[in-house]
Design an enzyme around this catalytic site. Structure first.
Site, mmCIF file in Angstrom:
data_model
loop_
_atom_site.group_PDB
_atom_site.id
_atom_site.type_symbol
_atom_site.label_atom_id
_atom_site.label_comp_id
_atom_site.label_asym_id
_atom_site.label_seq_id
_atom_site.Cartn_x
_atom_site.Cartn_y
_atom_site.Cartn_z
ATOM 1 N N GLU A 174 0.833 -1.200 0.000
ATOM 2 C CA GLU A 174 0.000 0.000 0.000
ATOM 3 C C GLU A 174 0.868 1.251 0.000
ATOM 4 O OE1 GLU A 174 -3.142 -2.450 2.807
ATOM 5 O OE2 GLU A 174 -3.122 -0.277 2.942
ATOM 6 N N CYS A 189 3.527 8.790 0.618
ATOM 7 C CA CYS A 189 3.886 8.000 1.798
ATOM 8 C C CYS A 189 4.186 6.586 1.301
ATOM 9 C CB CYS A 189 2.688 8.030 2.752
ATOM 10 S SG CYS A 189 2.933 7.077 4.237
ATOM 11 N N CYS A 196 5.205 -5.661 8.788
ATOM 12 C CA CYS A 196 6.260 -5.150 9.669
ATOM 13 C C CYS A 196 6.487 -6.084 10.853
ATOM 14 C CB CYS A 196 5.838 -3.772 10.187
ATOM 15 S SG CYS A 196 7.091 -2.951 11.175
ATOM 16 N N CYS A 200 4.218 -2.554 16.861
ATOM 17 C CA CYS A 200 3.777 -1.515 17.795
ATOM 18 C C CYS A 200 2.282 -1.722 18.046
ATOM 19 C CB CYS A 200 4.060 -0.128 17.225
ATOM 20 S SG CYS A 200 5.826 0.115 16.921
ATOM 21 N N CYS A 203 -0.555 0.048 15.911
ATOM 22 C CA CYS A 203 -0.350 0.191 14.467
ATOM 23 C C CYS A 203 -0.899 -1.027 13.738
ATOM 24 C CB CYS A 203 1.147 0.353 14.180
ATOM 25 S SG CYS A 203 1.549 0.456 12.424
ATOM 26 N N CYS A 442 -2.071 7.501 8.917
ATOM 27 C CA CYS A 442 -0.942 6.903 9.633
ATOM 28 C C CYS A 442 -1.343 5.631 10.352
ATOM 29 C CB CYS A 442 -0.407 7.868 10.674
ATOM 30 S SG CYS A 442 1.015 8.753 10.112
HETATM 31 N N1 SAH Z 1 8.098 2.043 11.239
HETATM 32 C C1 SAH Z 1 8.194 3.468 11.124
HETATM 33 C C2 SAH Z 1 7.078 4.051 10.250
HETATM 34 C C3 SAH Z 1 5.717 3.865 10.834
HETATM 35 S S1 SAH Z 1 4.360 4.854 10.246
HETATM 36 C C4 SAH Z 1 8.116 4.083 12.505
HETATM 37 O O1 SAH Z 1 7.740 3.388 13.445
HETATM 38 O O2 SAH Z 1 8.453 5.254 12.650
HETATM 39 C C5 SAH Z 1 4.669 6.485 10.797
HETATM 40 C C6 SAH Z 1 4.158 6.873 12.176
HETATM 41 O O3 SAH Z 1 2.776 6.586 12.375
HETATM 42 C C7 SAH Z 1 4.917 6.169 13.293
HETATM 43 O O4 SAH Z 1 5.258 7.111 14.283
HETATM 44 C C8 SAH Z 1 3.861 5.234 13.831
HETATM 45 O O5 SAH Z 1 4.096 4.828 15.148
HETATM 46 C C9 SAH Z 1 2.605 6.058 13.676
HETATM 47 N N2 SAH Z 1 1.375 5.271 13.764
HETATM 48 C C10 SAH Z 1 1.230 3.956 13.548
HETATM 49 N N3 SAH Z 1 -0.055 3.580 13.745
HETATM 50 C C11 SAH Z 1 -0.735 4.691 14.085
HETATM 51 C C12 SAH Z 1 -2.101 4.939 14.406
HETATM 52 N N4 SAH Z 1 -3.012 3.975 14.358
HETATM 53 N N5 SAH Z 1 -2.445 6.203 14.728
HETATM 54 C C13 SAH Z 1 -1.510 7.190 14.735
HETATM 55 N N6 SAH Z 1 -0.218 7.014 14.436
HETATM 56 C C14 SAH Z 1 0.176 5.781 14.125
#
Ligand code: SAH
Length: 474
Positions: A174, A189, A196, A200, A203, A442
């Site tokens: 995506e 993006c 991944c 987290c 996420c 995000c």
């Molecule tokens: N792996 C990378 C990129 C992740 S996406 C990282 O962790 O930085 C970019 C950002 O969006 C990251 O800070 C991630 O933690 C955040 N993110 C992920 N899921 C989210 C959600 N459901 N709501 C808000 N931010 C989120």
């Protein structure tokens, strides 16, 4: 549980000598704290298996061949087949010039192939300017451009567009295009991994297990695909010739101004492809280095070393999400193997070793979990302690459409958090969400194939609801 790193590809260590410190796989104190906050069953553990999966991801180059499979895939016929030629998209201008000469064409023909693919040619047929005879020869010898096929796309009410691209091995990745509100800028993006391994807790991408690293061409191809999709929309709009100054006459940007590595995956686990992709997006696609952002949750031995050594002036964003080790461990399981203190020391070292390139921080605001005034005060103290008064981007939680204990805080709470940081001398801003009605905000990116079960159906648009939260940091 992560399903392992897969990975038959060899060579290279994308993580640059990845070493995790010893991990605590269970923590009674943090388990108790999690259950107090009602997060118990959602607090992912960080097991030896996770650690191995992450190490394997960092060590693997590309887990699968990036070529279309041939019709006969029996092992014996495979053994007899010569390796397929490289994808044209993955070749440099010099390599294409050499290829042209090797095929009896002038070197200039190679430049035409390079330029045409840069502009969006996705098949040999679409390459402009080169003789039909050479096109036929290229196809006959098994060459292909190597752009992923567009599986489907979803358009949000705010103009954000999510594309699902089908890779040569069938995985669906995506990527998202986010126009600025005034229609003058376009942020893409990109995903760096197929799902991944970091998992987290809030996420969507980490749900369901990691598949593989993406190649440089698969990353660069996402930017070209988004630009082509926006060009197509702009053309369709011009053809429909909506009356000037009508509300629908808002500009559809077709020049990519920013690229953020905030799609699926952890880019620091795939630096072998991500760093060349960053350079190519800058030099080939013309996106300014300062408008490129690599976002990482933190992988040991990458920030102060390989990322600091990279000459390109891209922006490094580090996902913090918590002001203390204890809370961060509950939200970001890998924090157990890379403690906050080590991460922030590496950010300081990055600043020094990179000649003063600042780090920005991301902080997902989760209602009742990390969004109180005392969390804000603690965060300000933490960043000042390390002399890291960099900008903090506050991202209100984007719902990920499945059972989840998290919610976005009310607007006023987010604003108060921002105000507390700013008053304490730490610049911060709350990011508004874009594209949430197309599941493109995000953390909402997750392999649609996996989410929907085996059948890949065209996406159903989100019904044009207002795009509420914010996505990429435009
Ligand atoms: N792996 C990378 C990129 C992740 S996406 C990282 O962790 O930085 C970019 C950002 O969006 C990251 O800070 C991630 O933690 C955040 N993110 C992920 N899921 C989210 C959600 N459901 N709501 C808000 N931010 C989120």
């Amino acid at each position: 549980m992560s399903n392992g790193a897969g990975g038959t590809g060899g060579g290279g260590n994308g993580g640059g000598g990845l070493r995790f410190s010893s991990t605590s796989t269970t923590s009674t104190a943090s388990e108790a704290a999690a259950s107090r906050a009602g997060l118990g069953q959602f607090e992912p553990a960080w097991t030896k298996e996770d650690e191995e999966a992450v190490k394997a991801a960092a060590a693997s180059s590309v887990a699968v061949p990036v070529f279309e499979s041939s019709s006969d895939s029996s092992p014996s016929s495979k053994a007899l087949q010569p390796p397929p030629p490289p994808l044209l998209l993955s070749m440099s201008a010099d390599e294409l010039k050499a290829l042209a000469v090797e095929h009896g064409e002038s070197a200039y023909r190679g430049t035409q192939v390079f330029d045409s693919i840069t502009k969006g040619a996705s098949t040999i047929e679409e390459i402009r300017g080169i003789p039909a005879g050479w096109k036929a020869k290229l196809s006959e010898k098994g060459f292909s451009v190597g752009r992923a096929a567009l599986h489907s796309s979803a358009l949000s009410g705010d103009g954000t567009q999510k594309l699902l691209l089908r890779l040569s091995d069938g995985h669906v990745v995506e990527t998202v295009g986010i126009p600025s509100r005034d229609g003058t800028r376009l942020t893409v993006c990109v995903s760096s991994q197929m799902r991944c391994p970091m998992r987290c807790s809030f996420c969507a991408t980490g749900k369901g297990g990691y598949a593989r690293n993406l190649t440089k061409a698969e990353i660069v191809g996402q930017v070209i695909a988004v630009r082509s999709a926006f060009e197509e929309r702009a053309r369709a709009k011009a053809a429909a010739s909506s009356p000037p100054n009508s509300s629908s006459s808002k500009l559809i940007p077709t020049r990519v101004s920013n690229v953020v590595f905030m799609g699926m995956g952890e880019p620091a686990l795939n630096l072998k492809a991500v760093l060349p992709a960053l350079r190519e997006i800058n030099s080939r696609l013309g996106v300014g280095a300062r408008r490129l952002t690599l976002s990482t949750v933190g992988v040991p031995n990458t920030i102060a070393t390989r990322l600091a050594a990279e000459n390109l002036q891209f922006t490094l964003a580090v996902s913090l999400h918590a002001p203390s080790q204890e809370l961060r461990e509950r939200l970001v399981p890998s924090a157990r193997a890379y403690p906050l203190d080590a991460l922030l020391n590496d950010c300081v070292a990055y600043f020094e070793a990179s000649g003063g390139r600042r780090v920005t921080f991301e902080y997902a605001l989760l209602s009742g979990v990390n969004d109180s005034q005392s969390h804000a005060a603690q965060l300000a103290r933490l960043l000042k302690r390390y002399d890291l008064r960099s900008h903090v981007n506050l991202i209100p939680f984007n719902p990920i459409g499945e059972l989840s204990p998290f919610a976005a805080p009310p607007r006023a709470v987010a604003a108060a958090f921002e105000a507390a940081l700013t008053a304490a001398g730490v610049p911060a801003s709350v990011r508004g969400a874009r594209g949430s009605d197309a599941s493109a905000a995000c953390g909402q990116l997750r392999n649609e194939h996996q989410k929907r079960g085996a059948a890949l159906e065209p996406l159903v648009l989100g019904g044009g609801g207002a795009a509420t939260v914010a996505t990429a940091l435009v």
